[in-house]
Design a protein around this motif. Structure first.
Motif, short mmCIF file in Angstrom:
data_model
loop_
_atom_site.label_atom_id
_atom_site.label_comp_id
_atom_site.label_asym_id
_atom_site.label_seq_id
_atom_site.Cartn_x
_atom_site.Cartn_y
_atom_site.Cartn_z
N PHE A 259 0.84 -1.19 0.00
CA PHE A 259 0.00 0.00 0.00
C PHE A 259 0.88 1.25 0.00
CE2 PHE A 259 -2.99 -3.14 1.13
CZ PHE A 259 -4.28 -2.63 1.05
N THR A 260 0.31 2.36 -0.44
CA THR A 260 0.99 3.65 -0.45
C THR A 260 0.33 4.57 0.57
OG1 THR A 260 1.49 3.46 -2.81
CG2 THR A 260 1.58 5.66 -1.86
N VAL A 261 1.14 5.35 1.29
CA VAL A 261 0.60 6.33 2.23
C VAL A 261 0.10 7.53 1.42
CG1 VAL A 261 1.07 7.83 4.19
CG2 VAL A 261 2.19 5.59 4.02
N GLU A 262 -1.21 7.74 1.45
CA GLU A 262 -1.83 8.83 0.68
C GLU A 262 -1.88 10.13 1.48
OE1 GLU A 262 -3.97 10.36 -2.75
OE2 GLU A 262 -2.76 8.56 -2.42
N THR B 136 -8.52 0.58 0.32
CA THR B 136 -8.00 1.63 1.19
C THR B 136 -8.09 1.22 2.65
OG1 THR B 136 -8.15 4.00 1.71
CG2 THR B 136 -10.21 2.83 1.41
N VAL B 137 -7.16 1.74 3.44
CA VAL B 137 -7.10 1.48 4.87
C VAL B 137 -7.04 2.82 5.59
CG1 VAL B 137 -5.78 0.45 6.76
CG2 VAL B 137 -5.88 -0.70 4.54
N MET B 138 -7.88 2.99 6.60
CA MET B 138 -7.80 4.15 7.48
C MET B 138 -7.15 3.68 8.78
SD MET B 138 -10.70 6.68 9.11
CE MET B 138 -11.32 5.45 10.26
N VAL C 230 -3.47 3.44 0.56
CA VAL C 230 -4.26 3.05 -0.61
C VAL C 230 -3.49 2.10 -1.51
CG1 VAL C 230 -5.57 5.22 -0.61
CG2 VAL C 230 -3.50 5.03 -1.99
N LYS C 231 -4.26 1.26 -2.18
CA LYS C 231 -3.74 0.43 -3.27
C LYS C 231 -4.73 0.57 -4.42
CE LYS C 231 -3.42 -4.10 -2.86
NZ LYS C 231 -2.88 -5.46 -2.58
N PRO C 232 -4.49 1.55 -5.32
CA PRO C 232 -5.44 1.78 -6.43
C PRO C 232 -5.55 0.56 -7.33
CG PRO C 232 -3.91 3.63 -6.18
CD PRO C 232 -3.38 2.50 -5.33
#
Length: 201
Positions: free
Chosen positions: A23-26, A134-136, A156-158
């Motif tokens: 995942f990427t930190v958005e 997405t992860v919160m 997020v992982k689009p």
């Protein structure tokens, strides 16, 4: 609320890091919780839940969510086949034994993000659809003034190029409308937590 550098999340010893290497930190944000101590994370989560979800937000935020869900219904973005457990595997399937046995936190229909785990100082919720997984992540850390504060990171992982374009398209709405309103709701929930408990919320 203030937007923080990505390192404000990545340099903390959160358990979520081991679960989300793909995942990427958005976004990373901090929320003011004056007078909060190191053990007040559960109280903050309870106050946020009592304050309500998107349905309790001002009309511009409700309108944005209504438009998004309408588009999702028309274009099939939110079908069950695109969600957690279908298009993507839930993060719960990645949990080590100790986290799998930990409380998950409450779920309800008003909150589209579903609980992954909840600990004394951090929690995680996830959502997946045709655009993104997405992860919160919520964490509890000591701020510069000595009080503890709430930190939120959105990971997020689009879903391919379409997902990346979608995230770019909604960014202005998040920053200008959704996050400021969320900040007011959550920070007010902290200030009014004792009153909410007294009223039985």
């Amino acid at each position: 609320m203030s937007r923080l550098a990505e390192t404000a999340h990545t340099e903390q010893p959160w358990r979520i890091h081991a679960l989300t290497p793909d995942f990427t930190v958005e976004d990373v944000w901090s929320f003011r919780t004056p007078g909060a101590g190191p053990d007040d994370f559960p109280a903050m989560l309870a106050a946020m839940q009592a304050a309500g979800g998107p349905a309790k937000q001002p009309w511009p935020v409700r309108a944005l969510f209504a438009i998004r869900w309408k588009l999702g219904a028309l274009l099939g973005w939110d079908k069950a086949s695109a969600g957690v457990g279908e298009r993507v595997v839930s993060l719960r399937d990645r949990l080590p034994a100790d986290l799998r046995e930990a409380p998950r936190g409450p779920d309800n229909d008003a909150m589209p993000l579903k609980a992954v785990y909840e600990l004394d100082r951090e929690s995680a919720r996830e959502l997946a659809n045709k655009t993104v997984h997405t992860v919160m992540h919520l964490g509890w850390v000591q701020g510069a003034d000595g009080d503890h504060e709430l930190r939120m990171a959105v990971l997020v992982k689009p879903n391919g190029r379409f997902g990346r374009l979608y995230m770019a398209a909604i960014a202005p709405f998040r920053y200008l409308i959704v996050y400021p309103s969320l900040t007011r709701q959550w920070e007010q929930a902290w200030r009014e937590r004792d009153q909410m408990r007294a009223q039985g919320h």
